[in-house]
Design a protein around this motif. Structure first.
Motif, PDB file in Angstrom:
ATOM      1  N   PRO A 241      29.081   1.801 -51.347  1.00  0.00           N
ATOM      2  CA  PRO A 241      29.810   2.157 -52.372  1.00  0.00           C
ATOM      3  C   PRO A 241      30.778   1.001 -53.089  1.00  0.00           C
ATOM      4  O   PRO A 241      31.082   1.204 -54.119  1.00  0.00           O
ATOM      5  CB  PRO A 241      30.794   3.396 -51.729  1.00  0.00           C
ATOM      6  CG  PRO A 241      29.946   3.805 -50.507  1.00  0.00           C
ATOM      7  CD  PRO A 241      28.979   2.498 -49.953  1.00  0.00           C
ATOM      8  N   VAL A 242      31.048   0.420 -52.081  1.00  0.00           N
ATOM      9  CA  VAL A 242      32.015  -1.036 -52.477  1.00  0.00           C
ATOM     10  C   VAL A 242      31.498  -1.759 -53.506  1.00  0.00           C
ATOM     11  O   VAL A 242      31.950  -2.406 -54.411  1.00  0.00           O
ATOM     12  CB  VAL A 242      32.550  -1.693 -51.203  1.00  0.00           C
ATOM     13  CG1 VAL A 242      33.552  -2.676 -51.674  1.00  0.00           C
ATOM     14  CG2 VAL A 242      33.373  -0.714 -50.403  1.00  0.00           C
ATOM     15  N   ILE A 243      30.090  -2.192 -53.079  1.00  0.00           N
ATOM     16  CA  ILE A 243      29.113  -3.043 -53.959  1.00  0.00           C
ATOM     17  C   ILE A 243      29.163  -2.330 -55.341  1.00  0.00           C
ATOM     18  O   ILE A 243      29.220  -3.003 -56.302  1.00  0.00           O
ATOM     19  CB  ILE A 243      27.870  -3.364 -53.394  1.00  0.00           C
ATOM     20  CG1 ILE A 243      27.829  -4.239 -52.283  1.00  0.00           C
ATOM     21  CG2 ILE A 243      26.825  -3.722 -54.431  1.00  0.00           C
ATOM     22  CD1 ILE A 243      27.987  -5.762 -52.683  1.00  0.00           C
ATOM     23  N   PHE A 244      28.830  -1.087 -55.274  1.00  0.00           N
ATOM     24  CA  PHE A 244      28.475  -0.384 -56.643  1.00  0.00           C
ATOM     25  C   PHE A 244      29.843  -0.594 -57.538  1.00  0.00           C
ATOM     26  O   PHE A 244      29.935  -0.655 -58.711  1.00  0.00           O
ATOM     27  CB  PHE A 244      28.341   1.249 -56.414  1.00  0.00           C
ATOM     28  CG  PHE A 244      26.593   1.251 -55.840  1.00  0.00           C
ATOM     29  CD1 PHE A 244      26.012   0.301 -55.499  1.00  0.00           C
ATOM     30  CD2 PHE A 244      26.186   2.602 -56.378  1.00  0.00           C
ATOM     31  CE1 PHE A 244      24.605   0.355 -55.328  1.00  0.00           C
ATOM     32  CE2 PHE A 244      24.743   2.724 -55.851  1.00  0.00           C
ATOM     33  CZ  PHE A 244      24.151   1.644 -55.585  1.00  0.00           C
ATOM     34  N   ASP A 245      31.032  -0.273 -56.991  1.00  0.00           N
ATOM     35  CA  ASP A 245      32.382  -0.393 -57.627  1.00  0.00           C
ATOM     36  C   ASP A 245      32.500  -1.842 -58.091  1.00  0.00           C
ATOM     37  O   ASP A 245      32.845  -1.929 -59.211  1.00  0.00           O
ATOM     38  CB  ASP A 245      33.454  -0.445 -56.682  1.00  0.00           C
ATOM     39  CG  ASP A 245      33.810   1.189 -56.519  1.00  0.00           C
ATOM     40  OD1 ASP A 245      33.260   1.941 -57.400  1.00  0.00           O
ATOM     41  OD2 ASP A 245      34.658   1.734 -55.768  1.00  0.00           O
ATOM     42  N   ILE A 246      32.137  -2.802 -57.446  1.00  0.00           N
ATOM     43  CA  ILE A 246      32.257  -4.441 -57.807  1.00  0.00           C
ATOM     44  C   ILE A 246      31.508  -4.380 -58.969  1.00  0.00           C
ATOM     45  O   ILE A 246      31.758  -5.086 -59.809  1.00  0.00           O
ATOM     46  CB  ILE A 246      31.846  -5.273 -56.552  1.00  0.00           C
ATOM     47  CG1 ILE A 246      32.736  -5.148 -55.644  1.00  0.00           C
ATOM     48  CG2 ILE A 246      31.737  -6.820 -57.271  1.00  0.00           C
ATOM     49  CD1 ILE A 246      32.207  -5.939 -54.388  1.00  0.00           C
ATOM     50  N   LEU A 247      30.308  -3.941 -59.084  1.00  0.00           N
ATOM     51  CA  LEU A 247      29.264  -3.988 -60.066  1.00  0.00           C
ATOM     52  C   LEU A 247      29.648  -3.575 -61.375  1.00  0.00           C
ATOM     53  O   LEU A 247      29.354  -3.877 -62.500  1.00  0.00           O
ATOM     54  CB  LEU A 247      28.004  -3.737 -59.530  1.00  0.00           C
ATOM     55  CG  LEU A 247      27.272  -4.413 -58.556  1.00  0.00           C
ATOM     56  CD1 LEU A 247      25.756  -4.025 -58.516  1.00  0.00           C
ATOM     57  CD2 LEU A 247      27.051  -6.165 -58.968  1.00  0.00           C
ATOM     58  N   LYS A 248      30.510  -2.077 -61.365  1.00  0.00           N
ATOM     59  CA  LYS A 248      30.877  -1.562 -62.262  1.00  0.00           C
ATOM     60  C   LYS A 248      32.114  -2.450 -63.076  1.00  0.00           C
ATOM     61  O   LYS A 248      31.970  -2.500 -64.222  1.00  0.00           O
ATOM     62  CB  LYS A 248      31.859  -0.443 -61.807  1.00  0.00           C
ATOM     63  CG  LYS A 248      31.054   1.062 -62.175  1.00  0.00           C
ATOM     64  CD  LYS A 248      31.702   2.078 -61.805  1.00  0.00           C
ATOM     65  CE  LYS A 248      30.570   3.355 -61.149  1.00  0.00           C
ATOM     66  NZ  LYS A 248      31.596   3.978 -60.013  1.00  0.00           N
ATOM     67  N   ASP A 249      32.905  -3.231 -62.286  1.00  0.00           N
ATOM     68  CA  ASP A 249      33.786  -4.254 -62.733  1.00  0.00           C
ATOM     69  C   ASP A 249      33.132  -5.467 -63.266  1.00  0.00           C
ATOM     70  O   ASP A 249      33.491  -5.753 -64.418  1.00  0.00           O
ATOM     71  CB  ASP A 249      34.673  -4.847 -61.470  1.00  0.00           C
ATOM     72  CG  ASP A 249      35.765  -3.689 -61.105  1.00  0.00           C
ATOM     73  OD1 ASP A 249      35.892  -2.446 -61.880  1.00  0.00           O
ATOM     74  OD2 ASP A 249      36.368  -4.196 -59.919  1.00  0.00           O
ATOM     75  N   CYS A 250      32.091  -5.796 -62.786  1.00  0.00           N
ATOM     76  CA  CYS A 250      31.196  -6.844 -63.214  1.00  0.00           C
ATOM     77  C   CYS A 250      30.552  -6.482 -64.560  1.00  0.00           C
ATOM     78  O   CYS A 250      30.704  -7.370 -65.490  1.00  0.00           O
ATOM     79  CB  CYS A 250      30.154  -7.346 -62.411  1.00  0.00           C
ATOM     80  SG  CYS A 250      30.689  -7.998 -60.610  1.00  0.00           S
ATOM     81  N   LYS A 251      30.028  -5.500 -64.705  1.00  0.00           N
ATOM     82  CA  LYS A 251      29.526  -4.914 -65.879  1.00  0.00           C
ATOM     83  C   LYS A 251      30.462  -5.044 -67.334  1.00  0.00           C
ATOM     84  O   LYS A 251      30.260  -5.499 -68.276  1.00  0.00           O
ATOM     85  CB  LYS A 251      29.082  -3.459 -65.882  1.00  0.00           C
ATOM     86  CG  LYS A 251      28.249  -2.865 -66.808  1.00  0.00           C
ATOM     87  CD  LYS A 251      26.813  -2.413 -66.147  1.00  0.00           C
ATOM     88  CE  LYS A 251      25.755  -2.879 -67.183  1.00  0.00           C
ATOM     89  NZ  LYS A 251      24.527  -2.610 -66.918  1.00  0.00           N
ATOM     90  N   GLU A 252      31.797  -4.840 -66.698  1.00  0.00           N
ATOM     91  CA  GLU A 252      32.769  -4.784 -67.935  1.00  0.00           C
ATOM     92  C   GLU A 252      33.450  -6.211 -68.013  1.00  0.00           C
ATOM     93  O   GLU A 252      33.564  -6.559 -69.216  1.00  0.00           O
ATOM     94  CB  GLU A 252      34.129  -4.024 -67.330  1.00  0.00           C
ATOM     95  CG  GLU A 252      35.006  -3.567 -68.387  1.00  0.00           C
ATOM     96  CD  GLU A 252      36.060  -2.726 -67.530  1.00  0.00           C
ATOM     97  OE1 GLU A 252      35.791  -1.653 -66.774  1.00  0.00           O
ATOM     98  OE2 GLU A 252      37.461  -2.999 -68.191  1.00  0.00           O
TER      99      GLU A 252
END
Ligand code: NAD
Ligand code: G6P
Ligand code: MN
Ligand code: MN
Length: 433
Positions: free
Chosen positions: A124-135
């Motif tokens: 779940p933490v990695i998925f959150d990080i990738l959401k930030d990266c996407k933006e």
């Protein structure tokens, strides 16, 4: 010049990474290195940041170190993001190792029952990080070191829209260094073709100046009882007959599967006196952070070699440099299979020798694995896929099946006990359950 962000910057491994960037500054000029951590890691982050500043100053390079608890501030326009965090810290690791041992199972924090929970906390933490990266940095490459590195890569490649994700482990690099030593040859003359999964990778061939010398390497390993081990794993030797029969170079972690009973009894022996790898690492870490605070220290201290992550910076920084410079050399990474290993799903993450280009890794075709490797690799991959499913669903029954199919568990009865204890112990880091 490049902007790099390291998530989990308070890790005691960070000086290793800094050294890697310093050594390769000419080919990979890092303009800004941002170290990111969380409130709990603030003190460690401060100590590491000051040491990093001293290291860079001593090296005389214009790399600027930033340190923050605000991940989004750091990620803006990053070129590369590296991840090396541990949700729940070393205390959580100690639970990952101790709880399985308390039920008579191997306490392996990356691929065993504990590793499954490290994955459930991390995904779940990695998925959150990738959401930030996407933006904030949609064109960055994410180089993930956070374990279980293969399982985390499996989750990302199959359940997010983020493609630029590469899992890295120091073990294949260390194996190439070890094989070069066995051959008494410069590493640049040697290439080991590797394939499998993270911490389940096999050396399938070895080339010295273009000639296959795998059998010579295996024979030397057999007769000189050289095992290519790592600091974090008990060094039980391989028998010459097993090596000859396997006809491939096993990795250090294979002991947990192919010498399961002996590994378990050694671990239980230590566990009786309260010792686990986590407890050893806690002691090493305490000592390291004392050293890191010495204002005269401006290098990576020798004592870091007591950790299992030797060559981490070589593996990570070589990878980043080959992408940045489109080197098209061969490195072993966790990436999408795309048919490289014929018997694993096309979309799965595998750890294979790959050509490293500016577009990312291109895995080399391997075909089928040797029969002795095939079964256990498929079993571990099934476990990984089931763990990813459980991480996403948060369902008890999904976690249960994943646990029971783990190659180091293989028992519905013990699997339930260890699952229930781990669920309870890690409750606050498992929002989906
Ligand atoms: P550690 O416990 O010291 O954790 C490193 C840092 O992560 C800590 O400072 C902690 O505060 C921070 N952290 C925790 N949660 C975070 C979050 N959500 N966001 C940002 N930072 C967070 O761990 P360590 O022993 O230094 O290892 C770090 C990681 O590297 C682990 O996941 C470990 O498995 C991995 N590792 C991988 C390899 C490999 O071969 N891939 C080798 C060695 C270590
Ligand atoms: C090796 C593995 C890593 C693992 C580490 C543990 O380097 O490749 O994935 O995290 O050992 O070392 P430690 O010192 O933390 O026990
Ligand atoms: Mn590893
Ligand atoms: Mn011991």
């Amino acid at each position: 010049t490049y902007k790099i962000v390291t998530i989990g910057g308070g890790s005691s491994y960070t000086p290793e990474l800094i050294e890697g960037f310093i050594k390769r500054y000419a080919e990979l000029p890092v303009r800004e290195l941002w170290l990111v951590d969380i409130e709990e890691g603030k003190e460690k982050l401060n100590i590491i940041t000051k040491l990093a500043e001293r290291m860079v100053k001593k090296a005389g390079i214009p790399m600027k170190i930033y340190s923050t608890l605000n991940r989004r501030e750091a990620l803006k326009d990053a070129d590369f993001v590296t991840t090396q965090f541990r949700v729940g810290g070393l205390h959580a690791r100690s639970l990952d190792e101790s709880i399985p041992l308390s039920h008579g199972l191997i306490g392996q924090e990356t691929n065993g029952a504990g590793g499954m929970f490290k994955a459930l906390r991390t995904i779940p933490v990695i998925f959150d990080i990738l959401k930030d990266c996407k933006e904030l940095c949609p064109n960055a490459f994410v180089v993930n070191f956070t374990n279980p590195a293969g399982l985390v890569t499996e989750a990302v490649l199959n359940h997010t829209s983020w493609e630029r994700f590469i899992g890295v482990c120091n073990l294949p690099y260390g194996m190439e260094v070890g094989v070069s030593k066995i051959l008494e040859a410069e590493k640049s003359r040697v290439r080991v073709h590797m394939a499998g999964l993270n911490h389940m990778v096999f050396g399938l061939d070895v080339f010295l100046d273009g000639v296959s010398v795998k059998r010579d390497v295996l024979e030397k390993m057999a007769t000189e009882s050289e095992s290519l081990n790592m600091k974090n794993i008990m060094d039980l030797p391989w028998s010459p007959e097993f090596l000859r029969g396997l006809d491939a170079i096993p990795c250090a972690y294979h002991r947990y599967y192919f010498q399961k009973d002996q590994m378990l009894s050694h671990m239980l022996e230590d566990f009786k006196t309260g010792e686990t790898r986590a407890s050893q690492v806690m002691a090493v870490e305490e000592d390291l952070f004392k050293k890191y605070q010495d204002e005269d220290l401006a290098d990576k201290p020798k004592e870091l070699e007591l950790r299992g992550g030797a060559f981490y910076s070589d593996a990570a920084v070589n990878l980043i440099s080959s992408i940045a410079n489109d080197k098209r050399d061969i490195q072993v990474v966790n990436t999408r299979n795309k048919g490289a290993i014929a018997s694993l799903p096309f979309d799965s993450a595998v750890e294979v020798s790959s050509i490293i280009t500016k577009d990312g890794p291109v895995p080399l075709a391997t075909g089928l694995l040797p029969a002795a490797a095939e079964g256990i690799v498929q079993q571990l991959k099934s476990f990984e896929r089931l763990t990813v499913k459980a991480a996403l669903s948060g369902k008890y029954e999904d976690a249960y099946v994943a646990m029971v199919t783990n190659p180091l568990v293989q028992s519905e009865h013990l699997g339930r006990k260890v699952l229930d204890d781990l669920l309870l112990a890690h409750e606050k880091h498992l929002p989906a359950f």
